[in-house]
Scaffold this motif. Structure first.
Motif, PDB file in Angstrom:
ATOM      1  N   PRO A 279      32.358  45.797  38.442  1.00 40.50           N
ATOM      2  CA  PRO A 279      33.808  45.643  38.324  1.00 40.50           C
ATOM      3  C   PRO A 279      34.223  44.178  38.406  1.00 40.50           C
ATOM      4  N   PRO A 280      35.269  43.793  37.638  1.00 40.56           N
ATOM      5  CA  PRO A 280      36.160  44.697  36.900  1.00 40.56           C
ATOM      6  C   PRO A 280      35.657  45.086  35.518  1.00 40.56           C
ATOM      7  N   GLN A 283      35.356  48.954  32.700  1.00 42.96           N
ATOM      8  CA  GLN A 283      36.486  49.869  32.602  1.00 42.96           C
ATOM      9  C   GLN A 283      37.610  49.157  31.858  1.00 42.96           C
ATOM     10  N   SER A 284      38.419  49.920  31.153  1.00 45.87           N
ATOM     11  CA  SER A 284      39.604  49.336  30.510  1.00 45.87           C
ATOM     12  C   SER A 284      40.789  49.486  31.456  1.00 45.87           C
ATOM     13  N   HIS A 285      41.625  48.454  31.494  1.00 50.51           N
ATOM     14  CA  HIS A 285      42.746  48.445  32.423  1.00 50.51           C
ATOM     15  C   HIS A 285      44.000  47.998  31.674  1.00 50.51           C
ATOM     16  N   LEU A 304      46.951  42.655  36.160  1.00 48.76           N
ATOM     17  CA  LEU A 304      46.534  44.047  36.293  1.00 48.76           C
ATOM     18  C   LEU A 304      46.600  44.464  37.755  1.00 48.76           C
ATOM     19  N   GLU A 308      44.428  50.349  40.756  1.00 44.97           N
ATOM     20  CA  GLU A 308      44.042  51.216  39.645  1.00 44.97           C
ATOM     21  C   GLU A 308      42.600  50.966  39.234  1.00 44.97           C
ATOM     22  N   MET A 309      42.193  49.706  39.261  1.00 52.21           N
ATOM     23  CA  MET A 309      40.809  49.385  38.907  1.00 52.21           C
ATOM     24  C   MET A 309      39.844  50.010  39.905  1.00 52.21           C
ATOM     25  N   PHE A 345      44.040  40.354  38.987  1.00 53.99           N
ATOM     26  CA  PHE A 345      44.247  41.681  39.556  1.00 53.99           C
ATOM     27  C   PHE A 345      45.051  41.522  40.842  1.00 53.99           C
TER      28      PHE A 345
END
Length: 660
Positions: A279-280, A283-285, A304, A308-309, A345
């Protein structure tokens, strides 16, 4: 389309579009007035700062925590040529500037300072610190380019100094180096030369490291990590060559793993044993900068949500038979590498990182393979805002969270110290009323008093005459009762205190009934004290108790605080909790469980965020914080309860404030 095909097409696109960076939507530029606070210094300690502290770790550890480690913090001739004489990653770190309100930049090192990794004593200190807080190994990035290595001096020093007591492994960062810092584009500084011959030369070279008794092993097999397997012409064939060479040359079987940075295929696709979440990446954010109060109106980066991440990664589960080591990170913000275009983030806090890590530790032991390893991105990625090392704003907060996630404890946790009274004194003539209420309370918790320096002597004399035991804490005259409370509450939470009664010498001299307001609040809370403490002990979901007659609707009693409340709620990640039905405890006196206001205690608010005292009646950050205590408790999943007489709560008109 198979995952491997998607990965290859994506990598081909990124490789040819080195300077293309997705831009987020434009935020709201400042208009008319200056930003909320002056930007005076970047080394100020935030509320929630944690100093170094000794502690205890469980034995055995529930998981092996492996932190990625960047060896970029020393000069090399190549970087001198490409980036200017004396370049290290620290140059990137220190050039960063905040782009929007609440943007923590630059991120500056704390106890370890701006270190030079050619000094082996630095690595001794890093290893000691990592070990004390539960990190079992470093995964060093290793840079190999067709027989040439870069930034290897720290690794060689580690290898040669057998007194450094920490496990390690290597991650071949097998990207080309380009001007864009991410292995993309055609402005190449140094390229890779993958070939069968290079495969053998590489494994033969790193065998020196894998033979070291401190090298990280999984089921007795040394672990070798590759950052981007999709860049090899035939990764599966390369893996077979490495395995054969290791078997023929005394290394034995090896554990091959790859980082899910740009690839997401089953490890067997590459001839590997496992993959590692990173991470990050992976995954799509969805980006959302629309609510950001920009400092730089030309900011073109993305903002972001860390929460949520973290949730997205917590939900991932490897397919049957696929070995994927869980990965976590303490935060991410690469503004230092992409000025004005960084990826940030928000809402990363030590508590949220701790919860994610705790769940990842549990997940690592629930897989069929019982892998028991969790990777952390990263130990010292300062230019990407992903660090466990202590910084000037938070201190050792993330290291302490790491130890807590493992089940370890700090030195201060003491169940007998579970409740405290915190009293802020500004109006000395109002102190006597509060003292009179406290002296008759038989099972009164220990008392802590905060006050400015110019009042400290008189407060001490007053309390001595009252014969009321207390601890006196001198604070600057800033942030009214709110800032001193947040600072002291943060300290108490670190010491294991669970519940606090917050009082202050409220006078409101602009009101004719200001003294009555204070007496009503203090009497209600103190006289309900024993019952309140019992209720907090009985019900772990109880977060806040405030006088029933002083719960006010935020939309009705917002005053001139709307802009600051919204900005602060956004910074704390509480926007969804602030609605037309949100209420607050007027007068800012209440009983509170400190865990219920952890978002405030870990908010990265600094003393300079609070306005200089000038007798303001409304519209300050302290007034905004007052209006968000209850929302914070509610958003943290805790219950709010009233105290005091119901008939007062049913008054037709609130006598101490005017509705909007």
């Amino acid at each position: 389309m198979p995952q491997g095909t998607r990965d290859r097409l994506r990598e081909r696109f990124l490789d040819t579009k080195g300077h293309w960076v997705p831009e987020g939507p434009k935020g709201k530029a400042p208009t008319g007035e200056l930003p909320r606070r002056p930007y005076v210094r970047s080394d100020e300690r935030a509320i929630g700062y944690v100093p170094y502290e000794k502690g205890e770790l469980p034995d055995p550890l529930p998981a092996t925590l492996v932190a990625f480690y960047l060896p970029q913090f020393h000069t090399i001739p190549e970087n001198d040529e490409w980036w200017g004489k004396g370049f290290t990653e620290w140059r990137n770190v220190t050039r960063a500037l905040p782009q929007f309100e609440g943007h923590y930049q630059p991120k500056l090192p704390g106890d370890l300072g701006f270190y030079d990794l050619r000094n082996v004593e630095v690595m001794h200190e890093q290893a000691r610190l990592a070990r004390e807080y539960g990190i079992s190994a470093f995964c060093f990035y290793f840079y190999w380019f067709g027989g040439k290595t870069l930034l290897e001096t720290p690794l060689r020093n580690w290898l040669n100094d057998k007194t450094i007591d920490l496990k390690f492994c290597l991650c071949w960062a097998n990207e080309k180096w380009t001007r864009t810092w991410d292995g993309r584009g055609d402005e190449i500084l140094i390229d890779q030369k993958h070939s069968p011959e290079d495969d053998i030369a590489f494994i033969e070279y790193v065998a020196d490291y894998m033979r070291d008794p401190r090298y990280l092993r999984v089921d007795g097999k040394p672990m070798l990590v590759v950052y981007r397997p999709g860049l090899f012409p035939d990764m599966k064939a390369t893996a077979a060559r490495w395995r054969a060479w290791c078997m023929d040359n005394g290394i034995g079987a090896v554990e091959l793993a790859y980082v899910q940075s740009f690839d997401a295929s089953d490890p067997s696709t590459f001839g590997f044993d496992a993959a590692i979440e990173f991470p990050p990446l992976g995954q799509s954010h969805a980006a959302d900068v629309a609510q950001a109060q920009l400092i730089n109106e030309h900011f073109a980066g993305r903002i972001l949500d860390f929460r949520e991440m973290a949730s997205a990664f917590e939900r991932t589960a490897s397919s049957s038979g696929s070995r994927v080591y869980p990965g976590v990170n303490p935060g991410w913000d690469n503004e230092a590498r992409r000025p004005g275009k960084g990826l940030s983030f928000l809402h990363a806090t030590p508590l949220r990182y701790e919860r994610w890590l705790r769940r990842s530790i549990a997940k690592s032991d629930q897989t069929p393979q019982k892998m028991g390893h969790v990777f952390i991105n990263a130990w010292n990625e300062w230019a990407e805002g992903a660090t466990l090392e202590p910084d000037l704003m938070h201190g050792h907060a993330y290291l302490r969270a790491t130890r807590r996630a493992l089940g370890g404890i700090g030195p201060f946790v003491d169940p007998s110290r579970s409740t405290r009274i915190v009293l802020h004194v500004w109006y000395l003539d109002a102190l006597n009323d509060i003292v009179e209420e406290l002296v008759d309370w038989e099972d009164r918790p220990p008392l802590l008093i905060t006050c400015p320096l110019d009042l400290a002597g008189r407060v001490a004399i007053h309390m001595q005459k009252a014969a009321l035991p207390h601890e006196l804490v001198v604070v600057p005259n800033r942030g009214r009762d709110i800032l001193p409370f947040l600072q002291l509450a943060s300290r108490l939470a670190q010491e294991g205190v669970a519940v606090v009664l917050k009082l202050h010498t409220k006078k409101s001299p602009h009101l004719t009934n200001g003294a009555a307001w204070r007496k009503e609040l203090v009497q209600t809370l103190v006289r309900a004290g024993s019952a309140a403490m019992a209720e907090f002990e009985r019900d772990p979901t109880l977060g806040l108790i405030a006088p029933a007659a002083h719960f006010l609707h935020l939309d009705t009693y917002m005053g001139s605080n709307a802009a600051k409340v919204r900005a602060l709620a956004s910074q704390l990640g509480l926007l969804d909790a602030v609605t037309d039905k949100t209420f607050f405890a007027s007068g800012s006196m209440f009983w509170v469980r400190l865990d219920a206001i952890r978002p405030l205690l870990e908010s990265s608010l600094r003393p300079s965020d609070f306005e200089t005292e000038a007798g303001q009646l409304d519209g300050t950050l302290a007034h905004a914080v007052e209006r968000l205590f209850a929302a914070c408790v509610d958003a943290s999943g805790y219950r709010i309860a009233p105290a005091g007489a119901a008939e007062l709560a049913n008054r037709i008109r609130y006598p101490y404030a005017r509705a909007d």
